[in-house]
Design an enzyme around this catalytic site. Structure first.
Site, PDB file in Angstrom:
ATOM      1  NE  ARG A 112      -3.980  -2.014   0.180  1.00 19.83           N
ATOM      2  CZ  ARG A 112      -3.853  -3.178  -0.444  1.00 19.83           C
ATOM      3  NH1 ARG A 112      -2.750  -3.435  -1.128  1.00 19.83           N
ATOM      4  NH2 ARG A 112      -4.813  -4.086  -0.371  1.00 19.83           N
ATOM      5  CD  GLU A 133      -3.985   2.149  -6.089  1.00 19.98           C
ATOM      6  OE1 GLU A 133      -4.856   1.280  -6.314  1.00 19.98           O
ATOM      7  OE2 GLU A 133      -2.897   1.879  -5.576  1.00 19.98           O
ATOM      8  CG  HIS A 177      -3.204  -1.839  -6.810  1.00 24.10           C
ATOM      9  ND1 HIS A 177      -3.767  -1.120  -5.793  1.00 24.10           N
ATOM     10  CD2 HIS A 177      -2.895  -3.053  -6.267  1.00 24.10           C
ATOM     11  CE1 HIS A 177      -3.806  -1.840  -4.681  1.00 24.10           C
ATOM     12  NE2 HIS A 177      -3.281  -3.022  -4.959  1.00 24.10           N
TER      13      HIS A 177
END
Length: 316
Positions: free
Chosen positions: A234, A263, A283
């Site tokens: 993260r 994001e 991601h």
């Protein structure tokens, strides 16, 4: 039940084998990301259940007030701070999660590590444009890999490191260090010392109030100029702006990341990604077919269990 699957960017869910589990329900899949609580509330208003893909959508107390029909929230993977579980319980909304798969993220971690070490992105682009070699990379063999955390993903990465003849050190809380010692690995309790010793530092921590912003500029700057910082966990584990600042200062020498503070990145290119010493992916650590079958399969089982009056994997 009337079910919404949110922010399925590739519209992957309907193509999965496990999607057949929802045949008895009315399902709508949304691929576009929504910004703003009002927009999310308007979309979810008709639905009784929502399936969340990881942390892409925040479920807050104020959002729940606008969703009187909502009865069930199902999370693919484990519930994180993006879902206000207490607010859900207060409104009688059941929250369920699913089990994760460490393989896909561990493999991407290693792919990013190799790509950054050998400058693969720039070299592939050179070959595509008719150019020849433009950089000199480094081998992982003989280097020291530092793992921040030692859960299922980090343990798998440690096994990859052994195959690549790397030394492995681990940093974490007391129980983490104990597990590392049991595995025969070097355990370092001091984070500054850990960062200074590593040729490659890879983050494998859960995000919570204790770990948010844990890795600071001074920790990153403690790494040597030829080192590599890897984060597939993260972005919020790192102090805001610290990684870009440290990279511009030349310590660490490079970074490979799969996670970002904001994001998705649609239409936006953060200044961090414009640095030549950053290798980045959007991601995709968990975005792999077998992982999706596992995540969604568990989530759809939870929907059916709730519909039959016997909910499973209910989050306390």
């Amino acid at each position: 039940m009337k079910i919404a699957i949110l922010e399925d960017y590739q519209r992957a869910a309907p193509a999965l084998e496990c999607f057949a589990k929802l045949a008895a329900h009315e399902v709508e899949v949304f691929s576009d990301p929504l910004h703003g609580e009002e927009a999310i509330a308007a979309r979810l208003a008709p639905f009784e259940a929502v399936v969340l893909i990881r942390e892409r959508t925040r479920i807050t107390a104020s959002l729940l007030e606008k969703l009187p029909r909502l009865k069930l929230v199902v999370q693919t993977a484990k519930i994180g701070p993006h879902v206000d579980v207490a607010a859900c319980k207060a409104r009688g909304i059941t929250v369920c999660d699913s089990t994760g798969n460490p393989v896909s993220t561990a493999e991407l971690t290693w792919a990013l590590m190799l790509a950054a070490a050998r400058n693969l992105v720039s070299e592939v682009e050179r070959a595509r444009t008719g150019q020849w070699q433009g950089s000199v990379g480094f081998a992982l063999a003989g280097k020291r890999l530092g793992l921040l955390g030692f859960g299922r993903i980090a343990q798998r990465v440690a096994r990859y490191a052994a195959a690549f003849e790397m030394q492995v050190s681990v940093w974490g809380r007391e129980s983490t260090l104990a597990r590392a010692k049991e595995a025969g690995l070097d355990a370092i309790p001091s984070l500054p010392e850990f960062m200074a010793k590593c040729d490659v530092a890879s983050v494998h921590l859960r995000l919570n109030a204790e770990t948010r912003g844990l890795i600071t500029y001074s920790h990153l700057y403690a790494m040597h100029p030829d080192s590599l910082f890897v984060n597939t966990s993260r972005a919020e584990l790192v102090e805001p702006g610290a990684l870009e600042r440290a990279l511009r200062a030349g310590r660490p020498g490079a970074a490979a990341i799969d996670v970002f503070e904001n994001e998705p990145l649609f239409g936006e290119v953060p200044s961090l990604l414009k640095l030549p010493n950053v290798t980045a992916t959007p991601h995709i650590g968990y975005v792999e077919r077998a992982s999706y079958e596992k995540y969604f399969g568990d989530a759809f089982d939870a929907v059916n269990a709730y519909a039959s009056g016997k909910p499973v994997r209910v989050v306390a």
